[in-house]
Write an enzyme that holds these catalytic residues in place. Structure first.
Site, PDB file in Angstrom:
ATOM      1  N   LYS A 246       0.879  -1.184   0.000  1.00 51.40           N
ATOM      2  CA  LYS A 246       0.000   0.000   0.000  1.00 51.40           C
ATOM      3  C   LYS A 246       0.913   1.229   0.000  1.00 51.40           C
ATOM      4  O   LYS A 246       1.566   1.530   0.993  1.00 51.40           O
ATOM      5  CB  LYS A 246      -0.911   0.021   1.223  1.00 51.40           C
ATOM      6  CG  LYS A 246      -1.947   1.149   1.151  1.00 51.40           C
ATOM      7  CD  LYS A 246      -2.968   1.058   2.270  1.00 51.40           C
ATOM      8  CE  LYS A 246      -4.202   1.900   2.028  1.00 51.40           C
ATOM      9  NZ  LYS A 246      -3.969   3.315   1.886  1.00 51.40           N
ATOM     10  N   ARG A 251      -3.589   8.659  -5.611  1.00 50.63           N
ATOM     11  CA  ARG A 251      -4.288   7.779  -6.550  1.00 50.63           C
ATOM     12  C   ARG A 251      -4.353   8.455  -7.913  1.00 50.63           C
ATOM     13  O   ARG A 251      -4.721   9.633  -7.997  1.00 50.63           O
ATOM     14  CB  ARG A 251      -5.704   7.533  -6.017  1.00 50.63           C
ATOM     15  CG  ARG A 251      -6.576   6.609  -6.850  1.00 50.63           C
ATOM     16  CD  ARG A 251      -6.344   5.191  -6.422  1.00 50.63           C
ATOM     17  NE  ARG A 251      -7.205   4.235  -7.095  1.00 50.63           N
ATOM     18  CZ  ARG A 251      -8.230   3.623  -6.506  1.00 50.63           C
ATOM     19  NH1 ARG A 251      -8.560   3.914  -5.272  1.00 50.63           N
ATOM     20  NH2 ARG A 251      -8.928   2.720  -7.169  1.00 50.63           N
ATOM     21  N   ARG A 266      -8.281  10.855  -7.194  1.00 53.19           N
ATOM     22  CA  ARG A 266      -9.262  10.002  -6.503  1.00 53.19           C
ATOM     23  C   ARG A 266     -10.651  10.616  -6.536  1.00 53.19           C
ATOM     24  O   ARG A 266     -11.638   9.922  -6.640  1.00 53.19           O
ATOM     25  CB  ARG A 266      -8.790   9.854  -5.060  1.00 53.19           C
ATOM     26  CG  ARG A 266      -9.619   8.973  -4.187  1.00 53.19           C
ATOM     27  CD  ARG A 266      -9.137   9.186  -2.770  1.00 53.19           C
ATOM     28  NE  ARG A 266      -9.691   8.244  -1.837  1.00 53.19           N
ATOM     29  CZ  ARG A 266     -10.947   8.237  -1.433  1.00 53.19           C
ATOM     30  NH1 ARG A 266     -11.808   9.121  -1.908  1.00 53.19           N
ATOM     31  NH2 ARG A 266     -11.355   7.355  -0.555  1.00 53.19           N
ATOM     32  N   GLU A 295      -1.068   4.231  -8.228  1.00 50.86           N
ATOM     33  CA  GLU A 295      -0.712   5.189  -7.179  1.00 50.86           C
ATOM     34  C   GLU A 295       0.597   5.868  -7.574  1.00 50.86           C
ATOM     35  O   GLU A 295       1.594   5.190  -7.836  1.00 50.86           O
ATOM     36  CB  GLU A 295      -0.553   4.440  -5.837  1.00 50.86           C
ATOM     37  CG  GLU A 295      -0.348   5.323  -4.646  1.00 50.86           C
ATOM     38  CD  GLU A 295      -1.657   5.769  -3.967  1.00 50.86           C
ATOM     39  OE1 GLU A 295      -2.757   5.548  -4.516  1.00 50.86           O
ATOM     40  OE2 GLU A 295      -1.543   6.355  -2.881  1.00 50.86           O
ATOM     41  N   PHE A 335      -1.786  -0.731 -10.646  1.00 51.45           N
ATOM     42  CA  PHE A 335      -2.298  -2.003 -10.154  1.00 51.45           C
ATOM     43  C   PHE A 335      -3.486  -2.542 -10.948  1.00 51.45           C
ATOM     44  O   PHE A 335      -3.958  -3.630 -10.701  1.00 51.45           O
ATOM     45  CB  PHE A 335      -2.617  -1.976  -8.652  1.00 51.45           C
ATOM     46  CG  PHE A 335      -3.273  -0.715  -8.144  1.00 51.45           C
ATOM     47  CD1 PHE A 335      -4.600  -0.470  -8.393  1.00 51.45           C
ATOM     48  CD2 PHE A 335      -2.539   0.199  -7.406  1.00 51.45           C
ATOM     49  CE1 PHE A 335      -5.200   0.673  -7.921  1.00 51.45           C
ATOM     50  CE2 PHE A 335      -3.142   1.361  -6.920  1.00 51.45           C
ATOM     51  CZ  PHE A 335      -4.478   1.596  -7.181  1.00 51.45           C
ATOM     52  N   ARG A 410     -16.955   0.449  -2.113  1.00 50.73           N
ATOM     53  CA  ARG A 410     -16.012   0.080  -1.055  1.00 50.73           C
ATOM     54  C   ARG A 410     -16.522  -1.242  -0.514  1.00 50.73           C
ATOM     55  O   ARG A 410     -17.538  -1.278   0.168  1.00 50.73           O
ATOM     56  CB  ARG A 410     -16.001   1.155   0.042  1.00 50.73           C
ATOM     57  CG  ARG A 410     -14.870   0.955   1.048  1.00 50.73           C
ATOM     58  CD  ARG A 410     -14.952   1.910   2.198  1.00 50.73           C
ATOM     59  NE  ARG A 410     -14.662   3.302   1.903  1.00 50.73           N
ATOM     60  CZ  ARG A 410     -13.441   3.825   1.833  1.00 50.73           C
ATOM     61  NH1 ARG A 410     -12.386   3.064   2.011  1.00 50.73           N
ATOM     62  NH2 ARG A 410     -13.286   5.094   1.568  1.00 50.73           N
ATOM     63  N   LYS A 416      -7.718  -3.113   3.082  1.00 50.46           N
ATOM     64  CA  LYS A 416      -6.423  -2.520   3.420  1.00 50.46           C
ATOM     65  C   LYS A 416      -6.015  -2.926   4.832  1.00 50.46           C
ATOM     66  O   LYS A 416      -6.848  -3.005   5.742  1.00 50.46           O
ATOM     67  CB  LYS A 416      -6.477  -0.994   3.294  1.00 50.46           C
ATOM     68  CG  LYS A 416      -7.566  -0.344   4.096  1.00 50.46           C
ATOM     69  CD  LYS A 416      -7.600   1.166   3.856  1.00 50.46           C
ATOM     70  CE  LYS A 416      -8.832   1.771   4.466  1.00 50.46           C
ATOM     71  NZ  LYS A 416      -8.971   3.192   4.307  1.00 50.46           N
TER      72      LYS A 416
HETATM   73  P1  ATP Z   1      -6.518   5.912   3.156  1.00 48.34           P
HETATM   74  O1  ATP Z   1      -6.856   7.185   3.856  1.00 48.34           O
HETATM   75  O2  ATP Z   1      -6.375   4.720   4.041  1.00 48.34           O
HETATM   76  O3  ATP Z   1      -5.483   6.018   2.094  1.00 48.34           O
HETATM   77  P2  ATP Z   1      -8.622   6.226   1.386  1.00 48.34           P
HETATM   78  O4  ATP Z   1      -9.944   6.494   2.006  1.00 48.34           O
HETATM   79  O5  ATP Z   1      -7.890   7.340   0.735  1.00 48.34           O
HETATM   80  O6  ATP Z   1      -7.765   5.508   2.464  1.00 48.34           O
HETATM   81  P3  ATP Z   1      -8.992   3.564   0.793  1.00 48.34           P
HETATM   82  O7  ATP Z   1      -9.975   2.941  -0.103  1.00 48.34           O
HETATM   83  O8  ATP Z   1      -9.338   3.483   2.191  1.00 48.34           O
HETATM   84  O9  ATP Z   1      -8.771   5.061   0.362  1.00 48.34           O
HETATM   85  O10 ATP Z   1      -7.569   2.900   0.563  1.00 48.34           O
HETATM   86  C1  ATP Z   1      -7.217   2.634  -0.733  1.00 48.34           C
HETATM   87  C2  ATP Z   1      -6.262   3.675  -1.227  1.00 48.34           C
HETATM   88  O11 ATP Z   1      -4.926   3.201  -1.078  1.00 48.34           O
HETATM   89  C3  ATP Z   1      -6.425   3.855  -2.704  1.00 48.34           C
HETATM   90  O12 ATP Z   1      -7.344   4.905  -2.955  1.00 48.34           O
HETATM   91  C4  ATP Z   1      -5.038   4.178  -3.209  1.00 48.34           C
HETATM   92  O13 ATP Z   1      -4.874   5.576  -3.252  1.00 48.34           O
HETATM   93  C5  ATP Z   1      -4.115   3.631  -2.148  1.00 48.34           C
HETATM   94  N1  ATP Z   1      -3.282   2.503  -2.607  1.00 48.34           N
HETATM   95  C6  ATP Z   1      -1.945   2.381  -2.410  1.00 48.34           C
HETATM   96  N2  ATP Z   1      -1.469   1.250  -2.894  1.00 48.34           N
HETATM   97  C7  ATP Z   1      -2.504   0.574  -3.441  1.00 48.34           C
HETATM   98  C8  ATP Z   1      -2.649  -0.686  -4.097  1.00 48.34           C
HETATM   99  N3  ATP Z   1      -1.615  -1.506  -4.309  1.00 48.34           N
HETATM  100  N4  ATP Z   1      -3.889  -1.027  -4.525  1.00 48.34           N
HETATM  101  C9  ATP Z   1      -4.945  -0.229  -4.312  1.00 48.34           C
HETATM  102  N5  ATP Z   1      -4.879   0.979  -3.701  1.00 48.34           N
HETATM  103  C10 ATP Z   1      -3.670   1.376  -3.262  1.00 48.34           C
END
Ligand code: ATP
Length: 578
Positions: A246, A251, A266, A295, A335, A410, A416
Site C-alpha cells: 500500500k 491515486r 481520486r 498510485e 495495479f 467500497r 487494506k
Molecule cells: P486511506 O486514507 O487509508 O489512504 P482512502 O480512504 O484514501 O484511504 P482507501 O480505499 O481506504 O482510500 O484505501 C485505498 C487507497 O490506497 C487507494 O485509494 C489508493 O490511493 C491507495 N493505494 C496504495 N497502494 C494501493 C494498491 N496496491 N492497490 C490499491 N490501492 C492502493
C-alpha cells in the site's frame, strides 16, 4: 426556461433546511426542465459549467467581479467595493445595485453559453473580455438572478446539493419515487458526469442510462478498500488473496487516447498538469486507448526510498512543475487496467486484468506494475505486511483475484491492512467539519474553540455528527482552520446536516480532516448511525492528524457504514508483533 425562473428555485433551495425538502424542490425544478436545458441546469445548480472532471473555470476573481458589477450598474468601482465591505457578499451587492433589465429575458441555455464564452476567454485582452461579458450578463438579469450568477462565478453558491441528491431528484421527477437511484448511480460510477446522465435520462430513458459505457476521457469512480482488523480475519474472510504494497502516494487514473493523455485524481479532478512525467510515459505505451489505475509516488529506484505523502503532494503547490519533476521524480505503481483498445475490462476477474499489465506497460520505467504475491496463509500475510512496513510503506492492500472492478464501491474485493498501535483504533478516519464553538481562554485568540465534525451517510446523502474536536493542532493549524472556516460560514444548519447539537457557527460541509481517536463508543449526543431512539456513535479522544488536501471531497469522508464496521471490529487483536 428563463434563468430568472431557475433563480426562484435557487432561492427556494437556499432556504431549505431538510434534505427531503431539497430533493422535492429539485425534482419539481427537473420536472419543468426540457431536454435542451437539463444538462446546463444540472451543472449550474452545483455552481459549475461542465462536469467536475473538466478543468473549465469561469476564471473571475473578486476584483474582476466587482469591476463587472460596477460596469453593469454604471457606478464607480469604489462604491461597489464599499457596499461589499458593508454586506460581505458580492451576490447581495449585485442584487442591490441591479438595474431593471430591458431586453429579452435570457434563457438558461443562453446564460450557460455566455458563461462558457467568458470561461474560454484566455490570453491577451481576456480580462477585458471577461469583465465586459459578465457585465452584459448582469445587465440583462433581474436582481435575484444577478445574485446567483455572481455566487456561481465566485464558486460561492451555497446550496449544498450533493451528487446523490441530484440522482435522487432525477428519479423522483420521472418516477415519483427514489427507485431509479441505484440505476442512475451505477451509470454515474461509470461516467462521473451528472449532466450527461440527466440528459440521457430525459432523452432516452432508463434504457439509455443502462447503455452509458465506460469511456476514455471520462473518469471511472474508483474502487475503494474495506478494513479488517488483522491478517487472520482477512484470510478467514477472503481465502486465497493477492497482496500488494500500500503506497502512501496519490491515486491516479490514467486515460490514454492516442497522444491525448489525462490523469484524474481520486475525487475525479483533472491532475494532468501536476503529473507531466506520467503523461509523457503513458503517451509512449503501445496501446492506442487505455485506462489504468495506480498510485503515484516519489520514488528513488536506486536507494529504494519512497517519499512521504506530504512530499509527493507538495507538488500541487509548487509553481514550477517541470523543476519539481526534475528534483522530485515520480513513478506510478499501476495495479489495474480497466480499458484497453476500445474494450471495457472492468467485468473481467482481477487475475486476468493484472496478467495484462506487464504487456501493457512494457519496459516503462515510470509506469510499473505494482508487485503482487498470492497467499492463503495468515502467517505469510503477516510477514508480507511487516516487511512492507519496514520498507517505509503504509501496509498492504489485499485483493480478491476473481473480483471485477466495481466502480465507486467500497467492499471486500479490496481490504487494506495498515500498521496498528494496540489499544487504539486501527486506522484514522476522515471527518468533515460542520461547525465550531467560540473558544475560551487561549483559543479565543484564534476565534474558535472546539470543532463539530461528522461522517458521511452515503445512503441518505447527509452528514451526521460524530464528535467535537478540541486538540491535535498547533497554533498555526488553528489559524489555518480559522481562515478556512471563515469562508464557509453559513447562517443556518445546512439541509444535509443532521445534528442534535447546535454549534455557535455552522459551516458548509467542505473541509475534510484526518482524525485519530482512541475508540468508537455509543453516543447519545451524536447522530452518526442513529436510528430512532437508539444511540448513535461517537469518537473518544479525537485529535486532528492532518488536513486532507483536495483529494477528498466531503462525500469522500469516512461513512457511517464504515464506522459501524469499525465499531464491530474494535477490540479484536491487531497485527501480531505490533
Ligand atoms: P486511506 O486514507 O487509508 O489512504 P482512502 O480512504 O484514501 O484511504 P482507501 O480505499 O481506504 O482510500 O484505501 C485505498 C487507497 O490506497 C487507494 O485509494 C489508493 O490511493 C491507495 N493505494 C496504495 N497502494 C494501493 C494498491 N496496491 N492497490 C490499491 N490501492 C492502493
Amino acid at each position: 426556461m428563463t434563468f430568472a425562473e431557475l433563480s426562484t428555485y435557487l432561492d427556494r433551495l437556499e432556504g431549505t433546511r431538510s434534505r427531503n425538502e431539497l430533493v422535492k424542490t429539485l425534482s419539481e425544478l427537473y420536472a419543468k426542465t426540457s431536454p435542451d436545458e437539463i444538462q446546463p441546469v444540472t451543472y449550474l445548480i452545483q455552481g459549475r459549467l461542465v462536469p467536475f472532471f473538466e478543468p473549465v473555470e469561469i476564471g473571475m476573481g473578486e476584483k474582476l467581479v466587482i469591476a463587472s458589477i460596477a460596469q453593469a450598474a454604471e457606478r464607480p468601482v469604489d462604491e461597489v467595493t464599499r457596499l461589499y465591505n458593508k454586506l460581505g457578499d458580492l451576490g447581495l451587492v449585485a442584487a442591490e445595485v441591479s438595474t431593471k433589465p430591458r431586453g429579452k429575458v435570457p434563457s438558461i441555455t443562453d446564460v450557460h453559453a455566455r458563461l462558457m464564452a467568458i470561461a474560454a476567454a484566455a490570453g491577451a485582452g481576456s480580462v477585458e473580455k471577461k469583465r465586459t461579458g459578465f457585465a452584459s450578463l448582469l445587465h440583462d438579469l433581474d436582481a435575484a438572478s444577478a445574485k446567483h450568477l455572481v455566487r456561481m462565478a465566485l464558486g460561492r453558491l451555497r446550496l449544498g446539493i450533493g451528487d446523490a441528491t441530484v440522482l435522487e431528484a432525477l428519479s423522483f421527477a420521472k418516477k415519483g419515487d427514489r427507485s431509479l437511484r441505484p440505476t442512475l448511480e451505477a451509470a454515474y460510477n461509470r461516467t462521473s458526469d451528472l449532466g450527461l446522465i440527466a440528459h440521457t435520462f430525459w432523452t432516452e430513458g432508463e434504457k439509455g442510462i443502462a447503455a452509458l459505457k465506460v469511456t476514455v476521457g471520462r473518469p471511472i469512480r474508483p474502487q475503494l478498500a474495506e478494513r479488517l482488523p488483522n491478517p487472520e480475519a482477512v484470510i478467514k474472510k477472503l481465502g486465497n488473496v493477492a497482496v500488494q504494497p500500500k503506497y502512501d502516494g496519490i491515486r491516479v487514473q490514467i486515460h490514454k487516447n492516442g497522444a491525448n493523455v489525462r490523469i484524474f485524481s481520486r475525487n475525479l479532478e483533472d491532475f494532468s498538469l501536476m503529473f507531466v512525467e506520467l503523461v509523457a510515459a503513458a503517451r509512449k505505451l503501445a496501446d492506442r486507448t487505455l485506462i489504468l489505475d495506480g498510485e503515484a509516488i516519489g520514488y528513488n529506484a536506486e536507494s529504494e526510498e519512497y517519499l512521504m505523502f506530504q512530499q509527493t503532494a507538495s507538488r500541487r503547490r509548487q509553481h514550477g512543475i517541470e523543476e519539481a519533476a526534475a528534483s522530485l521524480p515520480l513513478v506510478a505503481f499501476v495495479f489495474d487496467v480497466l480499458y484497453r483498445n476500445g474494450k471495457d475490462l472492468t467485468a473481467m476477474p482481477y487475475s486476468d486484468r493484472y496478467a495484462m499489465l506487464k504487456d501493457v506497460l512494457g519496459d516503462s520505467k515510470v509506469l510499473t506494475p505494482a508487485p503482487l504475491t498470492t497467499t492463503d496463509s495468515a502467517e505469510e500475510l503477516t510477514r508480507t505486511l511487516l516487511d512492507n512496513i519496514s520498507k517505509g510503506l503504509e501496509g498492504v492492500v489485499v485483493k480478491r483475484m476473481d473480483s471485477p472492478y466495481q466502480a465507486g464501491a467500497r467492499n471486500f474485493n479490496w481490504v487494506k491492512l495498515k500498521r496498528t498501535t494496540s489499544g487504539q483504533l486501527n486506522d484514522t478516519v476522515d471527518l468533515v467539519l460542520l461547525g465550531y464553538y467560540f473558544g475560551k481562554g487561549k483559543r479565543t485568540e484564534f476565534g474558535l474553540g472546539a470543532l463539530l465534525a461528522g461522517v458521511y451517510d452515503a445512503e441518505h446523502d447527509r452528514f451526521d455528527t460524530i464528535t467535537k474536536i478540541g486538540t491535535g493542532l498547533s497554533d498555526a493549524g488553528w489559524r489555518e482552520i480559522h481562515a478556512r472556516a471563515d469562508k464557509l460560514q453559513v447562517k443556518e444548519k445546512p439541509a444535509r446536516v443532521r445534528s442534535l447539537l447546535t454549534p455557535d457557527v455552522w459551516l458548509k460541509p467542505e473541509v475534510v480532516v484526518e482524525v485519530l481517536a482512541d475508540e468508537i463508543t455509543p453516543g447519545t449526543n451524536h447522530t452518526a448511525g442513529k436510528v430512532g431512539d437508539a444511540p448513535g456513535y461517537a469518537l473518544r479522544f479525537p485529535r486532528i492528524v492532518s488536513f486532507r488536501g483536495a483529494d477528498k471531497r466531503p462525500e469522500d469522508a469516512t461513512t457511517v457504514k464504515e464506522i459501524v464496521e469499525m465499531f464491530k471490529q474494535q477490540g479484536k487483536r491487531p497485527v501480531a508483533g505490533q
